[in-house]
Design an enzyme around this catalytic site. Sequence first.
Site, PDB file in Angstrom:
ATOM      1  N   LYS A 186       0.822  -1.216   0.000  1.00  0.00           N
ATOM      2  CA  LYS A 186       0.000   0.000   0.000  1.00  0.00           C
ATOM      3  C   LYS A 186       0.853   1.261   0.000  1.00  0.00           C
ATOM      4  O   LYS A 186       0.567   2.214  -0.717  1.00  0.00           O
ATOM      5  CB  LYS A 186      -0.920   0.024   1.238  1.00  0.00           C
ATOM      6  CG  LYS A 186      -1.862  -1.166   1.347  1.00  0.00           C
ATOM      7  CD  LYS A 186      -2.850  -0.991   2.495  1.00  0.00           C
ATOM      8  CE  LYS A 186      -2.226  -1.000   3.879  1.00  0.00           C
ATOM      9  NZ  LYS A 186      -1.678  -2.318   4.283  1.00  0.00           N
ATOM     10  N   ARG A 235      -9.731   0.654   8.688  1.00  0.00           N
ATOM     11  CA  ARG A 235      -9.267  -0.676   9.033  1.00  0.00           C
ATOM     12  C   ARG A 235     -10.357  -1.506   9.688  1.00  0.00           C
ATOM     13  O   ARG A 235     -10.119  -2.649  10.065  1.00  0.00           O
ATOM     14  CB  ARG A 235      -8.086  -0.571   9.985  1.00  0.00           C
ATOM     15  CG  ARG A 235      -6.755  -0.934   9.347  1.00  0.00           C
ATOM     16  CD  ARG A 235      -5.705  -0.729  10.396  1.00  0.00           C
ATOM     17  NE  ARG A 235      -4.493  -1.450  10.176  1.00  0.00           N
ATOM     18  CZ  ARG A 235      -3.443  -0.964   9.513  1.00  0.00           C
ATOM     19  NH1 ARG A 235      -3.499   0.192   8.926  1.00  0.00           N
ATOM     20  NH2 ARG A 235      -2.342  -1.667   9.437  1.00  0.00           N
ATOM     21  N   ARG A 263      11.953  -6.289   5.590  1.00  0.00           N
ATOM     22  CA  ARG A 263      11.722  -4.857   5.415  1.00  0.00           C
ATOM     23  C   ARG A 263      12.589  -4.043   6.378  1.00  0.00           C
ATOM     24  O   ARG A 263      12.774  -4.411   7.524  1.00  0.00           O
ATOM     25  CB  ARG A 263      10.240  -4.559   5.688  1.00  0.00           C
ATOM     26  CG  ARG A 263       9.890  -3.088   5.588  1.00  0.00           C
ATOM     27  CD  ARG A 263       8.435  -2.893   5.330  1.00  0.00           C
ATOM     28  NE  ARG A 263       7.638  -2.963   6.550  1.00  0.00           N
ATOM     29  CZ  ARG A 263       6.324  -2.708   6.581  1.00  0.00           C
ATOM     30  NH1 ARG A 263       5.679  -2.408   5.467  1.00  0.00           N
ATOM     31  NH2 ARG A 263       5.666  -2.791   7.709  1.00  0.00           N
ATOM     32  N   ARG A 303      11.196  -2.145  11.950  1.00  0.00           N
ATOM     33  CA  ARG A 303      10.097  -1.702  12.796  1.00  0.00           C
ATOM     34  C   ARG A 303       9.835  -2.715  13.899  1.00  0.00           C
ATOM     35  O   ARG A 303       9.889  -3.912  13.651  1.00  0.00           O
ATOM     36  CB  ARG A 303       8.835  -1.524  11.945  1.00  0.00           C
ATOM     37  CG  ARG A 303       8.515  -0.073  11.638  1.00  0.00           C
ATOM     38  CD  ARG A 303       7.461   0.053  10.589  1.00  0.00           C
ATOM     39  NE  ARG A 303       6.229  -0.685  10.903  1.00  0.00           N
ATOM     40  CZ  ARG A 303       5.151  -0.685  10.128  1.00  0.00           C
ATOM     41  NH1 ARG A 303       5.151   0.012   9.004  1.00  0.00           N
ATOM     42  NH2 ARG A 303       4.091  -1.371  10.460  1.00  0.00           N
ATOM     43  N   ARG A 317      -0.667  -9.163  13.489  1.00  0.00           N
ATOM     44  CA  ARG A 317      -1.171  -8.138  12.563  1.00  0.00           C
ATOM     45  C   ARG A 317      -1.988  -8.791  11.449  1.00  0.00           C
ATOM     46  O   ARG A 317      -3.004  -8.256  11.015  1.00  0.00           O
ATOM     47  CB  ARG A 317      -0.007  -7.342  11.969  1.00  0.00           C
ATOM     48  CG  ARG A 317       0.550  -6.305  12.948  1.00  0.00           C
ATOM     49  CD  ARG A 317       1.945  -5.875  12.583  1.00  0.00           C
ATOM     50  NE  ARG A 317       2.048  -5.179  11.315  1.00  0.00           N
ATOM     51  CZ  ARG A 317       3.174  -5.117  10.601  1.00  0.00           C
ATOM     52  NH1 ARG A 317       4.269  -5.712  11.009  1.00  0.00           N
ATOM     53  NH2 ARG A 317       3.192  -4.455   9.475  1.00  0.00           N
TER      54      ARG A 317
HETATM   55  P1  ADP Z   1       0.933  -2.243   8.287  1.00  0.00           P
HETATM   56  O1  ADP Z   1      -0.146  -1.908   7.298  1.00  0.00           O
HETATM   57  O2  ADP Z   1       2.165  -2.721   7.622  1.00  0.00           O
HETATM   58  O3  ADP Z   1       0.482  -3.087   9.439  1.00  0.00           O
HETATM   59  P2  ADP Z   1       0.830   0.453   9.334  1.00  0.00           P
HETATM   60  O4  ADP Z   1       1.993   1.362   9.368  1.00  0.00           O
HETATM   61  O5  ADP Z   1      -0.302   0.786   8.441  1.00  0.00           O
HETATM   62  O6  ADP Z   1       1.449  -0.947   8.985  1.00  0.00           O
HETATM   63  O7  ADP Z   1       0.232   0.272  10.811  1.00  0.00           O
HETATM   64  C1  ADP Z   1       1.033  -0.047  11.925  1.00  0.00           C
HETATM   65  C2  ADP Z   1       0.162  -0.190  13.169  1.00  0.00           C
HETATM   66  O8  ADP Z   1      -0.479   1.065  13.448  1.00  0.00           O
HETATM   67  C3  ADP Z   1      -0.994  -1.170  13.048  1.00  0.00           C
HETATM   68  O9  ADP Z   1      -0.592  -2.486  13.355  1.00  0.00           O
HETATM   69  C4  ADP Z   1      -1.995  -0.602  14.058  1.00  0.00           C
HETATM   70  O10 ADP Z   1      -1.645  -0.965  15.388  1.00  0.00           O
HETATM   71  C5  ADP Z   1      -1.815   0.886  13.930  1.00  0.00           C
HETATM   72  N1  ADP Z   1      -2.762   1.467  12.947  1.00  0.00           N
HETATM   73  C6  ADP Z   1      -2.472   1.996  11.727  1.00  0.00           C
HETATM   74  N2  ADP Z   1      -3.584   2.446  11.100  1.00  0.00           N
HETATM   75  C7  ADP Z   1      -4.617   2.199  11.947  1.00  0.00           C
HETATM   76  C8  ADP Z   1      -6.028   2.397  11.898  1.00  0.00           C
HETATM   77  N3  ADP Z   1      -6.631   2.954  10.820  1.00  0.00           N
HETATM   78  N4  ADP Z   1      -6.779   2.017  12.960  1.00  0.00           N
HETATM   79  C9  ADP Z   1      -6.219   1.454  14.040  1.00  0.00           C
HETATM   80  N5  ADP Z   1      -4.892   1.203  14.159  1.00  0.00           N
HETATM   81  C10 ADP Z   1      -4.097   1.571  13.128  1.00  0.00           C
END
Ligand code: ADP
Length: 223
Positions: A13, A88, A124, A157, A168
Amino acid sequence: MRIILLGAPGSGKGTVAEDLRSAYGFPKISTGDLLRAAVRERTPLGLKAEAQMGKGGLVDDATVLALLGERLAREDCRDGYTLDGFPRNIAQAESLEALGAPGPEVVFDLQVGEDVILRRLTNRRTCPSCEAIYHVINKPPKKDDVCDVCGTALVQRADDRPEVIAERLKTHREKTEPLIARYAAKGTLHRIDGGLTPAAIFAEVKKILDAVMGEIGSSRGRG
Ligand code: ADP
Ligand code: ZN
């Protein structure tokens, strides 16, 4: 134009969002980046979010919406933006719909198998300063362990450790995948094979977007 990117963690993404920004100028709004910045700055919202992120669960909707609302209110989002990592869950999708403009909405679901995801995420590396993303084998930085863009030392990370990745993926299956049916029913969903090369993925995305923009253009012309 509001572009929503769905897809598991590691489905690409962030890369598509970057490509959209350079090709069309839509800002990339990543709730993950916004949350990590809040954690780094030790803001009250960041401190609340940190524990959930470390476990691979979702941060509570109110916290994410507060951060997102602030970001979307900025001038650069007026004509459109790309959402990477939001919504999400169903409640977040409803909140987004309540925000209204800028329409139309285009949703891409990047489809990648979990075996591929695991390999991508464990390899990554991320720049903690500008959030640029690297892959130790497929997309290494020019200089070992240093960001090409800003020179900061790259990190893995905290949530890219195998235990957290599994959690996740589970969160994604349970909370986020139901959104696919929602957008399919609305007629705004486009499925993309996330196993293709980044260039091939973006070619697909661009074809679809240009078609949608063409439709808007011609309906304006008629009206
Ligand atoms: P990835 O898509 O690789 O898991 P992100 O950087 O999008 O990584 O998200 C990292 C973490 O941030 C998620 O595992 C979650 O805990 C939190 N997070 C990100 N976006 C949201 C969201 N829209 N709602 C709730 N938690 C979120
Ligand atoms: Zn950097």
